[in-house]
Design a protein around this motif. Structure first.
Motif, short mmCIF file in Angstrom:
data_model
loop_
_atom_site.label_atom_id
_atom_site.label_comp_id
_atom_site.label_asym_id
_atom_site.label_seq_id
_atom_site.Cartn_x
_atom_site.Cartn_y
_atom_site.Cartn_z
N ASP A 97 8.16 -4.31 -12.63
CA ASP A 97 7.55 -3.44 -11.60
C ASP A 97 6.43 -2.57 -12.14
O ASP A 97 5.82 -1.82 -11.38
CB ASP A 97 8.61 -2.50 -11.00
N THR A 99 2.86 -1.71 -14.71
CA THR A 99 1.55 -2.25 -15.06
C THR A 99 1.26 -1.75 -16.48
O THR A 99 1.91 -0.80 -16.93
CB THR A 99 0.43 -1.72 -14.13
N ARG A 104 6.90 0.44 -17.08
CA ARG A 104 8.21 0.87 -16.56
C ARG A 104 9.35 -0.01 -17.08
O ARG A 104 10.40 -0.07 -16.46
CB ARG A 104 8.19 0.78 -15.03
#
Ligand code: NAI
Length: 482
Positions: A97, A99, A104
């Motif tokens: 999730d 970038t 993350r």
């Protein structure tokens, strides 16, 4: 939960490429993906803080994300200085999730081409859990036993109240570990003791790590229970054999692109790894010679059609030499000095002591030259040179990308099941070394049959009674050898 976990990888911009390869790998890892589906709701690893020390490859990324899907928190390091695939490490740090600008994922400490200092620092980072009661994990997932070793050595030093002087160490690597422990003893005197107190157990991937565990069990120094994943049939009889059958020639080809057909290749060790290696070189048309110390494995090699010889008797006529023993000092300086010009020398066993690299470096007048990373020529004063792969470290991960996904799905399905067992049923495992029960081994195999279009025959109740097994398995006794 931090949106910006701590981590150290080579290059986050590789995450997109890594994610694409992870997606391809998921399709080739039906065992892991089916375990994800099976446990999606139960989340049996909720509360687990797993420190992983295992080659940070694309396949390992699928393992890590499976552990997370089952509820675990994870910190990771590679178990070899050359084995990390930087795009896989980046994708794991960024997470599905995130970038590269807003990572993350999970804290991963791994890049291809670490120094020994960096390697052990990464292992320490993976074992250090800021903001938790003990500052450490409650589970270890190990490959070769380095994370387990650091904890055990740390505890011993803290008990003694001192760390042996690095100049008393038997090797450069040992000195690095002692320097690290001297630092932690000064900074956090009970770091490892405290950390070990909450560890429920370790699941160990490979032959060499398993040897270490049984040794500690015999000596009474093992601090927590361990599951020997290597000796699941669906691990050692598949990963070690069919995995190496694939990745040995892959490593030799990417490193040298030498034509294997017609060459004479020597495989030292005819265990599970050696069997896969010998088959893969024969498949390429090499004439394969095996060396063994065990008469049973030597006889197996002979009956499989290989010449069985001593290294010293064939060393000056062979072209390719591969060690697969898990033992030390197998190819020594006296051997390398007698090899043909441009003989290829590599190791596929876990540690780098199978080939005497220190002895080679100490040959008077020898010149080491880098052809490309992980490929070096060593030229002797008479002008002859040999080609050494991955500086004597496991070449299938140093020169290529290790085993492919499908076989690792078997190994890692065992790892995941072993983590669930030890974490969720900890009371059933007093300190000791265990293997998974056969019905789970058979389950892992079952999970991979459909993908290959294999249809299993079902026993009739009469047949089952006749051979004395349940219709649903397990089908073999504990001592059956496959
Ligand atoms: P194994 O115990 O089945 O086979 C090793 C063989 O080497 C044995 O048959 C033993 O008799 C023989 N041997 C020992 N000393 C010898 C010597 N001086 N000369 C000739 N032969 C000798 O072990 P396995 O499972 O085949 O593993 C071998 C090594 O490979 C271990 O270090 C293991 O951790 C590692 N490994 C590496 C993998 C990779 O991807 N590179 C995958 C799986 C295991």
């Amino acid at each position: 939960e931090s949106a910006h976990p701590d981590f150290k990888v080579a290059d986050l911009s590789l995450a997109g490429f890594g994610r694409k390869e992870i997606t391809l790998a998921e399709h080739e890892m039906p065992g892991l993906m089916s375990i994800r589906r099976e446990y999606a709701e139960a989340r049996p690893l909720a509360g687990a803080r797993i420190t992983g020390s295992l080659h940070m490859t694309v396949q390992t990324a699928v393992l890590i994300e499976t552990l997370v899907a089952l509820g675990a928190e994870v910190r990771w390091a590679s178990c070899n200085i050359f084995s990390t695939q930087d795009h896989a490490a980046a994708a794991v740090a960024v997470g599905p999730d995130g970038t590269p600008e807003d990572p993350r994922g999970i804290p991963v400490f791994a890049w291809k081409g670490e120094t020994l200092e960096e390697y052990w620092w990464c292992t320490e980072q993976a074992l250090t859990w800021p903001g938790t009661p003990t500052g450490g994990p409650n589970m270890i997932l190990d490959d070769g036993g380095d994370a387990t070793l650091l904890v055990h050595k740390g505890v011993v030093c803290e008990k003694d109240g001192e760390v042996p002087a690095p100049d008393t160490a038997g090797s450069e690597e040992e000195a690095v570990i002692l320097r690290l422990l001297a630092r932690t003893l000064a900074e956090t005197p009970q770091k490892w003791t405290q950390l070990a107190s909450e560890i429920r157990g370790v699941t160990e991937e490979t032959t060499t790590g398993v040897h270490r565990l049984y040794e500690m069990q015999r000596e009474g120094t093992l601090l927590f229970p361990a599951i020997n994943v290597n000796d699941s049939v669906t691990k050692s009889k598949f990963d070690n054999k069919y995995g190496c059958r694939h990745s040995l020639v892959d490593g030799i080809n990417r490193a040298t692109d030498v034509l294997i057909g017609g060459k004479v290749a020597v495989i030292c060790g005819y265990g599970d790894v050696g069997k896969g290696c010998a088959e893969s070189l024969r498949g390429q048309g090499a004439r394969v010679i095996v060396t063994e110390i065990d008469p049973i494995c030597a006889l197996q090699a002979a009956m499989d059609g290989y010449q069985v010889a001593r290294l010293e008797d064939v060393v000056d006529t062979a072209d390719i030499f591969i060690t697969a023993t898990g033992n030390k000092d197998v190819i020594r300086t006296e051997h390398m000095l007698r090899m043909k010009h441009q003989a290829i020398v590599g190791n596929i066993g876990h540690f780098d002591n199978e080939i005497d690299m220190a002895g080679l470096a100490a040959v008077p007048g020898v010149v080491k030259d880098e052809v490309k990373p992980q490929v070096h020529t060593w030229t002797f004063t008479d002008g002859r040179s040999i080609i050494v792969l991955s500086e004597g470290r496991l070449l299938n991960l140093g020169n290529a990308t290790g085993h492919p996904s499908f076989v690792m799905s078997n190994s890692f399905a065992n790892q995941t099941i072993a983590q669930i067992e030890l974490f969720a049923k900890n009371d059933e495992y007093p300190i000791g070394v265990y293997t998974l029960p056969k019905h789970l081994d058979e389950k892992v195999a079952r999970l991979h049959l459909d993908a290959l279009g294999a249809r299993l025959t079902e026993l009739s109740p009469e047949q089952a009674a006749y051979i004395g097994v349940p219709v649903q398995g397990p089908y073999k006794s504990e001592h059956y050898r496959y």
